[in-house]
Every structure is written in structure tokens, then in C-alpha cells.
Design a protein around this motif. Structure first.
Motif, short mmCIF file in Angstrom:
data_model
loop_
_atom_site.label_atom_id
_atom_site.label_comp_id
_atom_site.label_asym_id
_atom_site.label_seq_id
_atom_site.Cartn_x
_atom_site.Cartn_y
_atom_site.Cartn_z
N ASP A 116 44.66 36.74 34.18
CA ASP A 116 43.91 37.11 32.97
C ASP A 116 43.00 38.31 33.22
N ALA A 117 43.46 39.22 34.06
CA ALA A 117 42.62 40.37 34.43
C ALA A 117 43.46 41.63 34.60
N PHE A 118 44.59 41.69 33.89
CA PHE A 118 45.51 42.80 34.08
C PHE A 118 44.86 44.16 33.89
N ALA A 119 44.11 44.33 32.83
CA ALA A 119 43.55 45.65 32.52
C ALA A 119 42.68 46.16 33.66
N GLY A 138 41.69 40.51 44.59
CA GLY A 138 42.03 40.84 43.21
C GLY A 138 40.99 40.33 42.25
N LEU A 139 41.43 39.96 41.05
CA LEU A 139 40.54 39.50 39.99
C LEU A 139 41.13 38.27 39.31
N ASP A 140 40.27 37.31 38.98
CA ASP A 140 40.68 36.12 38.25
C ASP A 140 39.63 35.82 37.20
N TYR A 141 39.94 36.20 35.95
CA TYR A 141 39.01 35.98 34.85
C TYR A 141 39.32 34.68 34.11
N ASN A 142 40.28 33.91 34.62
CA ASN A 142 40.63 32.65 33.99
C ASN A 142 39.57 31.58 34.28
#
Length: 263
Positions: free
Chosen positions: A134-137, A97-101
Motif C-alpha cells: 500500500d505504498a507504491f507511489a 521499503g515501505l508498508d502503509y498497510n
């Protein structure tokens, strides 16, 4: 008592090195009939699958590369995950997935890694175990654009009402952890849990993280374990005003259907 299944336990974490077998035994004694071990990079995924093979019908494993470790995604890592997925050693692709935090890996690298794991899951006809912070979009856009038949579960969902509705519209399942038991930050999730359709909810501890604070020991660190999953299930059931046994039956069926396991 109806057993429950923990869909996300980091059993290969070093904190379990001294008592891993005992943790599995105590989980079973507590009514947690199966554990799905989370793979977070190529080596941990291989180790998780190997350990799960020691407990057929009780332990299962995912195989994938976490966004924190996306910078390790290369041809060798991809081949390791592909083999584990293709041979049936793993029951899902992830944690991906993605983790922009925290951005332990650059966002562009995370996106490429995630997109390739989505394609791998599709090719191997396996579901996705998805991390999003913090990467929902971008996560929702990549899921929408790149998958057609692979199911996905949003692991440890802690998002907003809008995000929940969008994930459900994509057909995603929702994984709920002991975060919901935290009186400091779980209130928003308590208010949302009744919006999750009964056939889309699954339960997880994310052990050794996210100790359910409703058990007490507030104000001090404690290792979370899969044996605490029934307490998380009971907490959720109380807020849904539902019989805990009914919730256990529903989530058990959802988990078996999603991961393609028969218990």
C-alpha cells in the motif's frame, strides 16, 4: 531436474528454531539448491549472515531493516547493516521499503530508513530487496529519485498491472511467492504473471508465511517451507504454459545474476 533458488525465506523466524538444519536439508532434497535468508532488522540480519556462513554455496543472506522495524533504525543499526553489506556477508540490502498497510513505524520514519538503505546499497554496490505494501507511489518515487546503479527486486509482488509496468520501467525484478497459488486472492496475480519478462522473474516462498494453498490443507494454518518452492514454480509454469524446467532455468539464471552468486 533443474534446481531452483528461493530468494526470500525468513529462516531465522522462531518457527524454525527447532528444525532449521532439517528445513535446509529437505529444501535441498526437493531441488531447491540455494536459499537466501531474509534479514528484517539489525539483529536478525547478523544472525542470518552468521547462519548462512555455515552453509557456503547453499545459504546466502540479505541485511536490512524492514519498514515495520524502521523505528529501530539508528546509527548502531545502520552500522551493523553497513558492515554486513560491505564485508560481503550479505548479498543484498533489505528487506527494506515501505508498508502503509499497518504503519508499525511512522511513514516518515519508514521513508527515511528506506532512503538511507537505498544509499547504502548504492555505496556497497549491492542490490535491494524491497518490501512494498500500500505504498507504491512513495516506493517507486524513492527508487526513481535515489538510485542509479543498484538493482532492485520487488519482494512478494501482489500489485496492479500499472504498478507492475512502472516497476519494470524502473528496471526492477519481480519476486513471486505462493500468494499466486491462493484461489481466494491470487487470481489477479495469475492474470499478470505473463506480463513479467522472463529475465525479470524470480521465485520465493517468504516462508514460514504464505503457504501455497494449491498444495491442499485449505482452511487450516500451515508453516510454509522452502521445500515447497518447486510447487510454486510448477503452478506459475502451468499458467505461463511453459515447461517447468525452462522456467526453473530462467529464474535460476536471473537470481544468480541479480545477487551476484555463482552456483
Amino acid at each position: 531436474m533443474q534446481p531452483v533458488i528461493d530468494i526470500g525465506v525468513n529462516l531465522m523466524h522462531p518457527s524454525f528454531d527447532k528444525d532449521r538444519d532439517q528445513v535446509v536439508k529437505q529444501a535441498e532434497e526437493a531441488g531447491v539448491s540455494a536459499l537466501i535468508i531474509t534479514g528484517t532488522d539489525a539483529p536478525s540480519s547478523a544472525a542470518a549472515c552468521a547462519y548462512a556462513a555455515l552453509y557456503p554455496g547453499k545459504l546466502y543472506s540479505t541485511a536490512g531493516v524492514h519498514p515495520h522495524d524502521a523505528k529501530t533504525w539508528d546509527a548502531a543499526a545502520q552500522e551493523t547493516v553497513r558492515k554486513l553489506a560491505q564485508t560481503g556477508a550479505a548479498c543484498a540490502v533489505g528487506e527494506c521499503g515501505l508498508d502503509y498497510n499497518r504503519n508499525f513505524s511512522p511513514p516518515a520514519v519508514q521513508r527515511r530508513c528506506f532512503e538511507q538503505q537505498i544509499a547504502l546499497a548504492e555505496a556497497c554496490a549491492l542490490p535491494l530487496f524491497v518490501h512494498e505494501r500500500d505504498a507504491f507511489a512513495d516506493v517507486s518515487a524513492l527508487l526513481r529519485a535515489n538510485r542509479s546503479s543498484s538493482a532492485a527486486v520487488i519482494h512478494c509482488f501482489t500489485g496492479t498491472a500499472y504498478q507492475l509496468e512502472e516497476y519494470l520501467a524502473l528496471g526492477c525484478y519481480i519476486g513471486i511467492t505462493g500468494w499466486i497459488c491462493d484461489e481466494r486472492r491470487g487470481g489477479a496475480l495469475v492474470a499478470l504473471v505473463n506480463r513479467i519478462p522472463p529475465d525479470k522473474l524470480m521465485l520465493e516462498t517468504d516462508a514460514p508465511f504464505l503457504f501455497p494453498r494449491s498444495l491442499g490443507l485449505k482452511g487450516r494454518a500451515s508453516r510454509n517451507e522452502p521445500r515447497f518452492l518447486p510447487q510454486i514454480a510448477g503452478f506459475i509454469a502451468s499458467h505461463l504454459e511453459k515447461d517447468p524446467q525452462v522456467l526453473a532455468q530462467e529464474t535460476y539464471a536471473n537470481t544468480c545474476r541479480f545477487f551476484g552468486i555463482a552456483l
